[in-house]
Each structure stands twice: as C-alpha cells, then as structure tokens.
Design a protein around this motif. Structure first.
Motif, PDB file in Angstrom:
ATOM      1  N   LEU A  17       0.834  -1.203   0.000  1.00  0.00           N
ATOM      2  CA  LEU A  17       0.000   0.000   0.000  1.00  0.00           C
ATOM      3  C   LEU A  17       0.870   1.254   0.000  1.00  0.00           C
ATOM      4  O   LEU A  17       0.596   2.208  -0.740  1.00  0.00           O
ATOM      5  CB  LEU A  17      -0.919  -0.021   1.225  1.00  0.00           C
ATOM      6  CG  LEU A  17      -1.729   1.256   1.499  1.00  0.00           C
ATOM      7  CD1 LEU A  17      -2.688   1.542   0.348  1.00  0.00           C
ATOM      8  CD2 LEU A  17      -2.486   1.127   2.813  1.00  0.00           C
ATOM      9  N   ARG A  18       1.925   1.251   0.802  1.00  0.00           N
ATOM     10  CA  ARG A  18       2.807   2.420   0.864  1.00  0.00           C
ATOM     11  C   ARG A  18       3.469   2.699  -0.479  1.00  0.00           C
ATOM     12  O   ARG A  18       3.487   3.855  -0.945  1.00  0.00           O
ATOM     13  CB  ARG A  18       3.880   2.189   1.937  1.00  0.00           C
ATOM     14  CG  ARG A  18       4.869   3.326   2.086  1.00  0.00           C
ATOM     15  CD  ARG A  18       6.048   2.891   2.937  1.00  0.00           C
ATOM     16  NE  ARG A  18       6.752   1.754   2.317  1.00  0.00           N
ATOM     17  CZ  ARG A  18       7.760   1.098   2.896  1.00  0.00           C
ATOM     18  NH1 ARG A  18       8.169   1.438   4.106  1.00  0.00           N
ATOM     19  NH2 ARG A  18       8.347   0.084   2.268  1.00  0.00           N
ATOM     20  N   ASP A  19       3.984   1.675  -1.117  1.00  0.00           N
ATOM     21  CA  ASP A  19       4.685   1.875  -2.384  1.00  0.00           C
ATOM     22  C   ASP A  19       3.721   2.328  -3.483  1.00  0.00           C
ATOM     23  O   ASP A  19       4.037   3.232  -4.268  1.00  0.00           O
ATOM     24  CB  ASP A  19       5.394   0.582  -2.795  1.00  0.00           C
ATOM     25  CG  ASP A  19       6.471   0.177  -1.800  1.00  0.00           C
ATOM     26  OD1 ASP A  19       6.914   1.065  -1.033  1.00  0.00           O
ATOM     27  OD2 ASP A  19       6.832  -1.015  -1.753  1.00  0.00           O
ATOM     28  N   HIS A  20       2.543   1.708  -3.559  1.00  0.00           N
ATOM     29  CA  HIS A  20       1.581   2.110  -4.589  1.00  0.00           C
ATOM     30  C   HIS A  20       1.099   3.536  -4.357  1.00  0.00           C
ATOM     31  O   HIS A  20       0.986   4.326  -5.307  1.00  0.00           O
ATOM     32  CB  HIS A  20       0.394   1.142  -4.610  1.00  0.00           C
ATOM     33  CG  HIS A  20      -0.678   1.547  -5.576  1.00  0.00           C
ATOM     34  ND1 HIS A  20      -0.577   1.313  -6.937  1.00  0.00           N
ATOM     35  CD2 HIS A  20      -1.864   2.205  -5.394  1.00  0.00           C
ATOM     36  CE1 HIS A  20      -1.652   1.793  -7.538  1.00  0.00           C
ATOM     37  NE2 HIS A  20      -2.449   2.340  -6.627  1.00  0.00           N
ATOM     38  N   HIS A  21       0.842   3.873  -3.124  1.00  0.00           N
ATOM     39  CA  HIS A  21       0.345   5.224  -2.830  1.00  0.00           C
ATOM     40  C   HIS A  21       1.401   6.275  -3.139  1.00  0.00           C
ATOM     41  O   HIS A  21       1.086   7.361  -3.656  1.00  0.00           O
ATOM     42  CB  HIS A  21      -0.088   5.299  -1.366  1.00  0.00           C
ATOM     43  CG  HIS A  21      -0.611   6.638  -0.957  1.00  0.00           C
ATOM     44  ND1 HIS A  21       0.099   7.499  -0.144  1.00  0.00           N
ATOM     45  CD2 HIS A  21      -1.771   7.287  -1.271  1.00  0.00           C
ATOM     46  CE1 HIS A  21      -0.602   8.605   0.036  1.00  0.00           C
ATOM     47  NE2 HIS A  21      -1.727   8.512  -0.629  1.00  0.00           N
ATOM     48  N   ALA A  22       2.653   5.971  -2.822  1.00  0.00           N
ATOM     49  CA  ALA A  22       3.719   6.934  -3.107  1.00  0.00           C
ATOM     50  C   ALA A  22       3.864   7.189  -4.607  1.00  0.00           C
ATOM     51  O   ALA A  22       4.220   8.303  -5.024  1.00  0.00           O
ATOM     52  CB  ALA A  22       5.042   6.430  -2.531  1.00  0.00           C
ATOM     53  N   ALA A  23       3.545   6.182  -5.419  1.00  0.00           N
ATOM     54  CA  ALA A  23       3.700   6.339  -6.867  1.00  0.00           C
ATOM     55  C   ALA A  23       2.501   7.018  -7.526  1.00  0.00           C
ATOM     56  O   ALA A  23       2.631   7.575  -8.623  1.00  0.00           O
ATOM     57  CB  ALA A  23       3.932   4.967  -7.514  1.00  0.00           C
TER      58      ALA A  23
END
Length: 818
Positions: A382-388
């Motif tokens: 979730l963190r990686d997708h949201h950051a992108a």
C-alpha cells in the motif's frame, strides 16, 4: 375563581381596515406575558452592554437554577454565552468558573470587563489528575456567602463520560452547589452524553427524563430565535460588512469540492488483512482500516504518515516475537519511537523489557509471525503504490487557491483533523503571502516560527483586541488543526474550509462557530467542504454517521442546518419549542398598548370559523403563575402547560378568521366552564404532588425523585417503622433532618453518599438517622433552616387555581358551553 363582572364578551371588528386584534385582547396577552416571563437583569455588566437575547437567557437560567439547582446554556456557537453566564453570576456571592486551560485567559479578560472580583477561574484539566485538586468550591460559614455557590463549567461536553477521573472528581466538588453548564454542542454521540451532564445536579433521575422535560433544563437559541424579525441575507450574495456586530452572520454552505482519488489505493485499503494484536489487545482489523480510510480522505500526506507508523509498530512487534516475547500496547508505545521519515528507534532489548512470552499459535490456529508478516507485506504494498500515484494533495492546494481568489480580501481559515494534512498544504502554498500554520506542536508564518498567541493576533487582530499587524506579518489564510476548534474567536475571517469531514456534527458546529459569531463584520460567512471521491466516502460512511448524530442533536438540543444532516428538513427540539413560545410571549409584550386601561376585562371571548374551541388561561399555582392551554376535543377539554401545547393554541388563535358574534353565545357560561376545567386540573395536579408522583418538583410537570432517593426514602421508612411510638417522638427532629437530606440529595456524588449511608449497620437507629452528617456532600445539599422554613410556608400556602386572565376562542357551531 373569576369575578362575574369581568366576564365581558369581546368580538373582532366587522369593518375592513380596523385592527384584527382589539386592544383589550392585546392587554390580556401582555398581562399573561408579564406574569410568565422572568424579569430581565440589567443590561450593564461592568463595561459590557448585554444584548436582549443575553438578558432573556440570563433571566431563564436564574429561574432554572432556583428550581433545579442546575441548567445547561446551549445557545448556538457565537451568540455570547460567556457574557450571559457572567450576567447570571452577578446574582451570586460566590462563583467559580471551571474552563479548559486554553480558555482560562479568555475568562480572565471577560472578568476584567465585567468588573466581578468575586469570581474565581480554575482549569478544568486539574480535575483529571489522580488526586482531586485542592480547589475549595463551597463557601465556609465565615464568608457570609449564601448556601449555594454557583459553579460555571465551560465546554461542559468534556464531561460527557462519567467513567473518567475528571468527571468523578468534579461531581464530588460541585455537590451542594448550583451548576451552570455551558456548551453549544453538549451531545456528541448519544443521549447518554446529556444524561451524564445533567447527572451532575439531578443524579440518576437524568436517565429517565423525557425530551420535553429535558427542555426545562436547557436554554438553547440559534440566530433565527434570537433575532426572529431580522431579515435573512440571500444565500448567494457576496460578503457584505455589517454596521454593528450585534447580529450573528448567516452561514452559506457551498457545494462540496470533490477530490479525485486512485481506486487501486482504496482496494488495497479495504483488502488489508488484520494485524496481530498486542498481548492485551483485541483483533481490530476493521478499526485499523477505518483509521487508514479517514487519513486518506484527509490527505495523501496523512495516509503516508499513518501507514509508516503502522509499519514501524509491526516491525517492533516482529522483533519481539523473534525474541520469544509478546509486548503489550503500553510496552510498544514506551519502547519504540519513529519519525516521519520511516526510520525507527528501539529503546531497549525485548528480552529485558517484555515479560509476556509469545504464543505458538493464535486463536485462528496460525503462527503469530505468519499473521504479522502478511499484514506488514500488505502495508508495504500500500505504501509503495500510494507513493507512486498520490496526486490528491496538489488538487486540494489548488482548491484552496481558488477559494482564496474567489473571496479576495477576506481572511480564510481551513481546519483539518490531521497535522500532516495542514503541514503538507502549508508547504504547497508557501509561495502565497499571508499563509499561517498552526498545529499542536508548532505555529509558523513566512518569516519563521511564532507563538500561538502571536499567530492568532496576526490572523484575527480585531477579535483579540489588537491593532492590525504590518502588511508583511498579516495572515489571511490560516491552516490549522482542530486545536482551536473550541473557545477561540476568529470573527475577522469570513470564509471557513473543512479540509476533511469532522467525525461528529458537534465538531463541525464548533469549527464554524469560530468565524460565524457575534462581532463579525460580515453578513454572510461562507463555508466550503473538501470531500473525498464517492467510492471512498461510501466505504468510510462518515457522512451517515454525522447525519445520525446530527439527528440526535436536533431531537434533544436544537435544530440542524441542511446540507450536513442528510435531509433538507430542519428538526425542532423541545428546547427550540420552548424558545419559540417565549419569543411569542415577548412579541405580546411589544404588541400590547403602551398604556392599557386599568378596567380592561380579564376574559376575552372571540368567535372564529371552525369547530374546535381553544383557550389560553393564566392561573395561579403554589409558587407563582402558569399558563394553561385548553383545547376542546370530541366534547372534552384537554389541558396542558407544556410549551408545545401553548404554542399550538396561540398559533391557532393567531390564524383564526374573525367573524361577527353569532347570537346565543353566552360569555358568562363559557367563562365559568373554563374556571371549572382549570379547577379540576389543579385538583389532579395537587393529588399527584401529595401522592409523591412529583415529589419535590417546583412545578406540577417537574421530575420526581431520583431512583437513589426513592430507595433511600424506602430505607428510612423501614427504620422509622421499626421504632416504637415513644422513640419516633424522641427522634422526630432526626427523622425530619434525614428526610430533608434525602429530598435535597441531588447529583451523582450525593447519590453515591446516599448508598454508603444506607449501608450503615442496623445496631443503633440513632446512629443510622444521623450518619448522613458524616458525608460532606450531603451536608452541603441540605438547605438552611430559613430556607426550609420558606419552602414550608410556600408548600402550606394555597395550591393555586385562581384564574387571572383568559383568552377564549369559540367555534361558530358552539352556541353553549359543553
């Protein structure tokens, strides 16, 4: 009864152009209003000039305090409740104000303006400590003060939870005192909030009070009720300054500003697996997803911060499990610190700091590390997708720019529940002059860090009594958390923006009330809402929750604004009805002749179209006067003293179509019939009072004894019944004192003392009867001898029943009284 000479028939005129209401009818209405409305206090309060609605509220509160020993001032935000409370306080010799620490300076400044040196201000937060604060709220015998000091509790909704230390300590401190609660939003989640507040002076009795009875303890008005004749400003007009700040501005709520959001992020949030709970915790997967959703609906930055903290917590739990330990929530909080950058700091070794060993299997039969690793993996995805994909914060900043440009020259305040949301938007708008940041940990303007007081003075100098700041220091856009959502005056602003949806309707009301309040230079305050995408709102269901809580507020406290309640209909509470009825009486005072004739009749009989007959009757009761509403229904008269019935009959009479007097109407017979109906009503009410159904109630519709008081009365009766006749006479004074103690044991602390008193050993009846004197809260509640004698005299006087004035409307079909 009524003198036959006063039975005079009065008919409405036939000729067009004449007044629809004769002078004698207006004179009778004025007599009714004079008898019912309490006298207004002086408008001068030191250097303060009270407004009319503040005088009216103070007069009502003084009467409530005398009758019930407590009252709730729940006027809408921004109507000057502080000055109203100070107008009440000037009638008391000893007054203590309990307010949140942030509002203590405001109260001290108001005391200087009101020139009341006998009032002491205390911080409400001092009652949250483990040991009760050394605050003496009860007058000592040498001070010469009256038996009942006044305790004013500001922002009383902070006491809505009776299980807290603050509530228990304060309940013990206010026992035996008159309690004035102040809160524009006393109900946050359920009616239990109100019951907990009223229990401070009514005890368990508050749990059984009906909404119409609760209204007798509440003074609540909004802008429409305080200025019923003031024309409302058009909703769509631009800002317009007012000549005087004596009128609270209207609030125009604009259409919501919807922020587009990534659907894949929402799917990852909803699919997040439940985490491994701490040793003393429970599985709370749904609550964690709800918290992440709330943060995402506020800003991308808020979600990133919450996800980072969850990963830090999970990593600390994983290290402990590898060491064979299972930490508690308190150990995790004390052991791990994380900054916003995603790093973590371990303050000790789990083998030394954590006592509980890790289980081999969880309740669902899986190893704890498997559950934890699955949760951490989903969080990192979730963190990686949201950051992108995060782009919503740039849209929110653009929306703020648009609002600021649309209202050029008007100060704007934007609220959020999350400090990270405020910080992210402050950075995005750093190229704009006049932007300020305020959170619980910092206050900043373009030139650097400042104090909270300096920032508020730069943003709202007029509200804080300061001259305008230099142009380079002026703040015209304030980004703040809910830190200042209560008790802060920001009337210099004319626009408010909700960056996220408040979790309760009460918080939304408090936010708006910082700007829309007395002293504003605007006729209209503009309100904007920044909303998440529709899919996120459906998943969060925050609007449904807010609407449900708003409906409860409307039912128990007062009306709500459309657009936030889920319905365009504005609900009317019993407290609103009471205020409308008192406004009706006030209008009768103003519409009456300047100098009514002394020989004006006290009975006016008028004819109108329709079959129902109605009457408003001013009659005497044991402690003064009351108005009764009479309505004929299927040949029988219904009698009520409730404001809703009085207002309904008054409205029916106001809308009556005037007719000439039909032949055969006997005003004398109708008048005597009304007198008989009123007399029968008094007989029933007196019987109800004598039977104990309304024991110690100042008026016939008042609440009965609380359950704890009834149990204590039954216990006292058992003790007295076991005594011989000789001992009853010997202990007569002790029995009377014990009964008086029970009758005056109001409030949660006093009821706890009654319960302890009833647990006294049965060995010595004398000790049982006098043991109440060992409880300070019970001693303080018992009135002085002179007060009891006055109550005895009032109770022994005639129980009322005399008709002083009557306004009767007869349908054209009624030729004789039934």
């Amino acid at each position: 009864m009524i003198d036959r000479s006063l039975l005079t028939e009065t008919h409405l005129p036939d000729r067009p152009g004449e007044s629809a209401v004769p002078d004698r009818v207006r004179a009778i209405r004025r007599r009714m209003a004079l008898a019912i409305l309490p006298p207004l206090p002086s408008p001068r309060l030191g250097t303060i000039t009270l407004l009319t609605h503040q005088q009216q509220a103070a007069a009502r509160l003084l009467r409530m305090l005398a009758w019930h020993r407590g009252a709730l001032l729940a006027d809408d935000v921004g109507l000057g409740k502080t000055f109203t409370a100070l107008a009440v306080a000037q009638r008391y010799q000893q007054v203590h104000v309990l307010a949140p620490a942030a509002l203590v300076p405001m109260w001290q400044g108001a005391l200087l303006r009101s020139q009341q040196a006998h009032i002491t201000v205390h911080s409400l937060h001092r009652f949250s400590r483990r040991t009760p604060p050394p605050v003496k709220l009860v007058a000592s015998p040498t001070t010469g003060a009256g038996p009942h000091p006044l305790i004013i509790v500001d922002e009383a909704h902070a006491l809505r939870n009776p299980s807290t230390l603050r509530y228990r300590h304060l309940a013990a401190a206010v026992a035996g005192c008159h309690v004035l609660l102040i809160s524009a939003t006393p109900l946050h989640n359920s009616p239990r909030d109100l019951h907990a507040l009223f229990a401070l002076f009514r005890g368990q009795q508050a749990d059984t009070l009906r909404p119409d009875v609760l209204s007798s303890l509440i003074v609540r008005r909004d802008q429409a009720l305080t200025h019923p004749r003031t024309p409302r400003a058009p909703a769509g007009r631009r800002e317009q300054t007012t000549v005087s700040g004596a009128i609270r501005p209207d609030v125009h709520t604009h259409r919501a500003l919807v922020v587009p959001q990534d659907r894949r992020t929402l799917d990852l949030l909803l699919a997040l697996p439940a985490p491994l709970p701490a040793h003393d915790g429970a599985v709370a997967g749904a609550l964690i997803r709800l918290g992440l959703l709330r943060a995402w609906c506020s800003s991308d930055a808020a979600l990133a911060q919450v996800v980072t903290r969850r990963i830090q917590r999970g990593s600390a739990m994983r290290d402990a499990l590898h060491a064979g330990r299972h930490p508690t929530n308190a150990e995790l909080r004390a052991w791990v610190l994380g900054d916003d950058g995603g790093t973590e700091m371990q303050l000790g070794f789990p083998e030394l700091l954590v006592q509980q060993t890790a289980p081999d299997m969880t309740a669902n039969g899986k190893p704890p590390l498997v559950l934890l690793d699955r949760h951490l993996e989903a969080l990192r995805l979730l963190r990686d997708h949201h950051a992108a994909t995060a782009q919503a914060d740039a849209v929110r900043a653009a929306m703020l720019r648009t609002v600021r440009e649309r209202h050029a020259g008007v100060s704007v305040v934007a609220f959020s529940q999350y400090s990270r949301t405020v910080q992210a938007l402050y950075r995005a708008l750093s190229d704009i002059a006049g932007v300020g940041l305020l959170t619980g940990s910092s206050a900043r303007i373009a030139s650097g860090a400042v104090s909270r007081t300096e920032l508020l003075e730069h943003f709202a100098p007029r509200a804080h009594g300061r001259p305008p700041p230099p142009t380079h220091q002026a703040v015209t856009l304030l980004l703040t958390t809910d830190l200042i959502a209560e008790g802060v005056n920001l009337q210099d602003a004319g626009v408010i923006v909700h960056l996220d949806l408040p979790w309760t309707y009460a918080l939304r009301t408090q936010r708006t009330g910082r700007v829309a309040r007395l002293g504003s230079r605007f006729r209209v305050v503009h309100e904007y809402r920044v909303q998440a995408a529709a899919a996120a709102r459906r998943a969060l269901r925050a609007e449904t929750r807010v609407a449900r809580k708003a409906a409860l507020t409307a039912r128990y406290v007062g009306g709500i604004q459309s657009g936030w309640s889920g319905s365009s209909r504005v609900a009317v509470s019993a407290a609103d009805v009471t205020s409308q009825w008192l406004n009706c009486l006030d209008s009768w005072m103003q519409d009456a002749p300047v100098a009514p004739q002394e020989d004006a009749p006290w009975l006016a009989v008028q004819t109108r179209e329709g079959t129902a007959c109605t009457a408003l009757v001013l009659t005497t009761v044991a402690d003064g006067h009351t108005l009764l509403a009479l309505m004929q229904h299927h040949g029988r008269w219904r009698v009520s003293s409730r404001p809703a019935a009085l207002l309904r009959v008054a409205e029916m009479q106001r809308q009556a179509t005037p007719l000439s007097a039909p032949s055969g109407v006997d005003a004398h017979a109708w008048g005597h019939r009304i007198c008989r109906v009123v007399h029968q009503w008094h007989v029933r009410q007196n019987a109800r009072r004598v039977s104990g159904l309304s024991a110690h109630a100042p008026n016939p519709d008042g609440p009965p004894l609380a359950p704890a008081q009834r149990r204590a009365m039954a216990w006292l009766l058992r003790i007295v019944s076991a005594l011989s006749t000789v001992h009853r006479q010997q202990y007569a004074h002790a029995i009377a004192a014990a009964r008086a103690c029970i009758e005056h044991a109001y409030g949660t602390a006093a009821e706890r003392a009654l319960t302890t008193w009833m647990q006294t050993g049965p060995s010595d009846p004398t000790r049982q009867l006098l043991a109440w004197r060992e409880f300070d809260v019970l001693v303080r509640g018992v009135p002085t001898v002179s007060t009891r004698s006055r109550e005895t005299v009032a109770a022994s006087s005639h129980s009322g029943g005399d008709v002083l004035a009557c306004l009767l409307y007869i349908g054209v079909t009624g030729e004789s009284p039934p």
